[in-house]
Design a protein around this motif. Structure first.
Motif, PDB file in Angstrom:
ATOM      1  N   ALA A   1      56.550  64.487 111.254  1.00 42.84           N
ATOM      2  CA  ALA A   1      57.524  63.633 111.941  1.00 42.84           C
ATOM      3  C   ALA A   1      57.512  62.223 111.356  1.00 42.84           C
ATOM      4  O   ALA A   1      58.562  61.579 111.234  1.00 42.84           O
TER       5      ALA A   1
ATOM      6  N   TYR B   1      57.452  67.516 117.526  1.00 43.30           N
ATOM      7  CA  TYR B   1      56.033  67.617 117.185  1.00 43.30           C
ATOM      8  C   TYR B   1      55.130  67.143 118.332  1.00 43.30           C
ATOM      9  O   TYR B   1      54.065  67.736 118.571  1.00 43.30           O
TER      10      TYR B   1
ATOM     11  N   ALA C   1      62.731  64.521 116.014  1.00 41.71           N
ATOM     12  CA  ALA C   1      61.608  65.023 115.211  1.00 41.71           C
ATOM     13  C   ALA C   1      60.277  64.698 115.886  1.00 41.71           C
ATOM     14  O   ALA C   1      59.383  65.554 115.973  1.00 41.71           O
ATOM     15  N   TYR C   2      60.148  63.467 116.362  1.00 43.68           N
ATOM     16  CA  TYR C   2      58.923  63.114 117.097  1.00 43.68           C
ATOM     17  C   TYR C   2      58.816  63.926 118.390  1.00 43.68           C
ATOM     18  O   TYR C   2      57.729  64.371 118.778  1.00 43.68           O
TER      19      TYR C   2
END
Length: 433
Positions: A402, A327, A323-324
């Protein structure tokens, strides 16, 4: 522990059960989510033209949200009869309850024809859809898990969850195909009805196919031994299984964060936050959803071999990292969006850990009610709040979505590690968690 080869092989009966359950689940989730892909057009057709666009859009999404709010009602009622009358009956009924309103949405007259009655009828249909979907996912998970032979429940739930995810992919593909074949004017003039009519027809076909399913052997064994709950199943859940309910709700919060943020919200957030072209974001989202469908099967099968707890730690950490990566990558290297989104979609497949954990958290006699109550209550609460919280966080920090996924995933991991465990069948030893 290694699973013997003869246990890993699927029989013809198991293949049929998993196929029919997965196909029906995919079509039912398609029926539920197709609304959101045509929300803008529906808003223009079912509300007064004199209203500002933002008001019509807000009212349309309020009707969409009504489906989530109706989920606990449908889940509680169908789960009660699923625990007392049989899994198969409710599993089949949920498809019928979804097919009817979906077909009727495709036939509804618009505001121009019947005035304020149009949005009221649309709201009624959406509530009926919510009631139906409230029993589908919990009923399907219980059904395939109790049909699976010992040591194969994770794979069965993973395949079923893949089918549910494929329903979201079908909705996205349908919206993309319609926009290519028809102009926006043609879609507004009547082509928007096509996805709902198709969904309704295929829902009736799925219901007919589910007639060939058999009741789960676990329920039959329980009925033969007269061990069905004589009390209200939900009452038993609330009185004696609070730990299972709390951990299931927290784990479902993680599930909603992954699905709602990574799969449903990110395609609309990327253009606003990072200036990425909408078409590029949509294409990457299709790849991510396909990766999600594959990931749920892989992770589900892994839990059969290594246990839920051992699999949950690396996979939920991977969900946070991906997720990080998505983004941060969208911010610094947008050309890498497609592979980064594919990794995030694969990480989102960790949501399959939630139903696998919940299935083992409740004993057989009240399993359907326990899973359904916890899952639908959490989805009604967090499914509605997540878009608002994430939109607010994104306004404060472009990486905010995130951060939200990371925080909720940590909560979900703790819940998974703390969840109680029961055998799928009362005569089996507890499965490895």
């Amino acid at each position: 522990m290694m699973i013997p080869q003869k246990t890993r092989e699927l029989s013809t009966s198991e293949v049929r059960i998993l196929s029919l359950a997965s196909i029906g689940g995919a079509l039912e989730f398609y029926d539920f989510v197709i609304f959101v892909f045509f929300a803008t057009i529906i808003g223009k057709l079912f509300f007064a033209a004199s209203l500002p666009d933002w008001v019509r859009q807000a009212q349309t999404f309020s009707i969409f949200a009504a489906g989530y709010l109706a989920r606990p009602l449908g889940g509680i009622v169908m789960a009660h009869f699923g625990d007392t009358r049989g899994r198969k009956r409710m599993f089949t009924l949920s498809v019928l309850l979804m097919a009817i309103p979906t077909l009727l949405i495709g036939l509804l007259p618009t505001y121009q024809s019947i005035g304020v009655a149009a949005p009221l009828l649309l709201l009624l249909m959406r509530i009926m859809q919510g009631i139906a979907i409230g029993g589908e996912a919990p009923g399907a998970w219980v059904f395939v898990a109790e049909h699976a032979r010992r040591g194969r429940a994770g794979f069965a739930i993973g395949l079923l969850t893949s089918g549910l995810s494929f329903g979201i992919l079908l909705g996205s593909l349908m919206a993309a195909c319609l926009s290519r074949v028809f102009s926006q004017t043609q879609i507004a003039a009547g082509a928007w009805r096509i996805p709902f009519l198709i969904g309704g027809v295929f829902g009736f076909i799925a219901m007919w196919l589910r007639r060939w399913l058999k009741e789960t052997p676990v329920f039959e064994e329980m009925r033969n031994r007269a061990r069905l709950s004589r009390e209200l199943p939900l009452g038993v859940v609330l009185k004696g299984h609070c730990r299972a309910v709390v951990t299931s709700i927290l784990s479902t919060w993680m599930l909603t964060a992954a699905i709602v943020v990574v799969i449903l919200m990110t395609p609309s957030l990327l253009p606003k936050l990072f200036g990425i072209a909408a078409g590029q974001a949509q294409t990457a989202n299709l790849v991510a959803t396909a990766a999600l469908c594959i990931s749920t099967i892989v992770i589900g099968a892994a839990t059969d071999r290594f246990g839920v707890r051992r699999v949950s730690v690396p996979m939920l950490l991977f969900l946070i990292a991906s997720a990080y990566g998505l983004y941060r990558g969208a911010e610094t290297m947008p050309a890498m969006l497609l592979p980064l989104y594919a990794l995030a979609g694969f990480g989102a497949g960790a949501v399959v850990l939630t139903p696998i954990m919940m299935i083992h958290a409740f004993p057989t006699s009240i399993r359907f009610s326990g899973v359904s109550f916890s899952y639908n209550l959490a989805y009604a609460l967090f499914g509605g709040l997540t878009p608002l919280l994430v939109s607010w966080l994104a306004h404060l920090d472009r990486i905010g979505p995130a951060h939200y996924i990371a925080a909720v995933t940590v909560v979900g991991l703790c819940a998974t590690l703390m969840a109680p465990k029961h055998a799928l069948s009362e005569i089996d030893a507890p499965g490895a968690l």
